[in-house]
Design a protein around this motif. Sequence first.
Motif, PDB file in Angstrom:
ATOM      1  N   ASP A   1       0.861  -1.182   0.000  1.00  0.00           N
ATOM      2  CA  ASP A   1       0.000   0.000   0.000  1.00  0.00           C
ATOM      3  C   ASP A   1       0.898   1.232   0.000  1.00  0.00           C
ATOM      4  OD1 ASP A   1      -1.861   2.047   0.453  1.00  0.00           O
ATOM      5  OD2 ASP A   1      -3.131   0.745   1.670  1.00  0.00           O
TER       6      ASP A   1
ATOM      7  N   GLU B   1      -4.309   7.488   6.796  1.00  0.00           N
ATOM      8  CA  GLU B   1      -5.750   7.276   6.602  1.00  0.00           C
ATOM      9  C   GLU B   1      -6.462   8.432   7.271  1.00  0.00           C
ATOM     10  OE1 GLU B   1      -8.794   6.690   5.346  1.00  0.00           O
ATOM     11  OE2 GLU B   1      -8.147   4.572   5.154  1.00  0.00           O
TER      12      GLU B   1
ATOM     13  N   ARG C   1      -0.073   4.317   0.481  1.00  0.00           N
ATOM     14  CA  ARG C   1      -0.565   5.401   1.322  1.00  0.00           C
ATOM     15  C   ARG C   1       0.296   5.563   2.568  1.00  0.00           C
ATOM     16  NH1 ARG C   1      -6.278   4.099   3.172  1.00  0.00           N
ATOM     17  NH2 ARG C   1      -5.277   2.067   3.473  1.00  0.00           N
ATOM     18  N   GLN C   2       0.354   6.788   3.057  1.00  0.00           N
ATOM     19  CA  GLN C   2       1.067   7.094   4.297  1.00  0.00           C
ATOM     20  C   GLN C   2       0.116   7.318   5.470  1.00  0.00           C
ATOM     21  OE1 GLN C   2       4.501   7.016   4.412  1.00  0.00           O
ATOM     22  NE2 GLN C   2       4.274   6.291   2.295  1.00  0.00           N
TER      23      GLN C   2
END
Length: 332
Positions: A188, A193, A190-191
Amino acid sequence: MSDTEPGEPAPRRRSIRRRLLLLALLPPGLVLPLLTVLLMQWGSAYVDRLLIAKAASDLIVANSYFERVSSGIGSSLESLAASTRLARHYAGGRNSGHLPLWLDNERERLHLDFLLILSPDGCVLTPQLAPAGRKTCFPDWPVIEGARAGDGGSAVDVFPAELLRAIDPRLAARAHTTLIPTRNAAPDSRQVEERGLVVHAAAPMFDADGHIVAVLAGGVLLNGNLPFVDRLNEIVYPDGTLPLGSSGTATLFLGDVRIATNVRLFEDKRAIGTRVSQAVRDAVLGQGQTWHNRAFVVSDWYLSGYRPLLDSRGERVGMLYVGFLEAPFRSA
């Protein structure tokens, strides 16, 4: 006096005795080790089935509590929406600062993170949430649409960061979760949420003639909601219910990210921001299955139960997990 028969050599007699002894001992010598191995394998498999069955039962208990909380929020809002107290405050204080203050007191009484009055088109009417003429409107979730049509209800939905920020900047800050690289998780990029997983409800407000004049909406943010997940864990795993020093854990996921958990990274740090293993993600979020099996949780193996959380449109948006540490049972 000799043991040998007359005319028969003694060594030959001893050889026959050894052969007879070998024939007598050979069957149990082969069967007993084989039987021991079979019993060990059968016993281990049977214990595994019992432990997995317990994890499945624990998940049913956890899911019942989750649904009870969700339906309780819906019932509370329906009661408040139909109350004369709200009708009186709404009629007398809609354009004053008194109504927001009263709603805030009710929000605290009901243990909600937000409580708002929406217009029939789904936009916020509460004065302090419409600064400078800007409208804050809820998406057309079925729970909101149902209230606009006259029916109350509750559901789980994912609130975008912008909506959380408009409702209360503190909710947006609480939802902001830094993702932590996790062993066995799916790749993933992404860093963080920033979305929020929310149990929310809505109920219609009627005037004296039975016409819908507004919608009462409220809910609880699950991101970082440690009291909720700790209470869930206490219900599923009361003190003393797990033998051999095992410990029970509970987690709420948004997608595959832990947003509320009592699983620990270190002694005093919860594993919020870590992610579920790819095997579980593919089965539960990808295929909609309920997982009753061993699973790698952050840094150890647990006997686990996972089920998907569905939003108001029936889409899989998260997971509910309970499980207990496997190592003590393996050691035993």
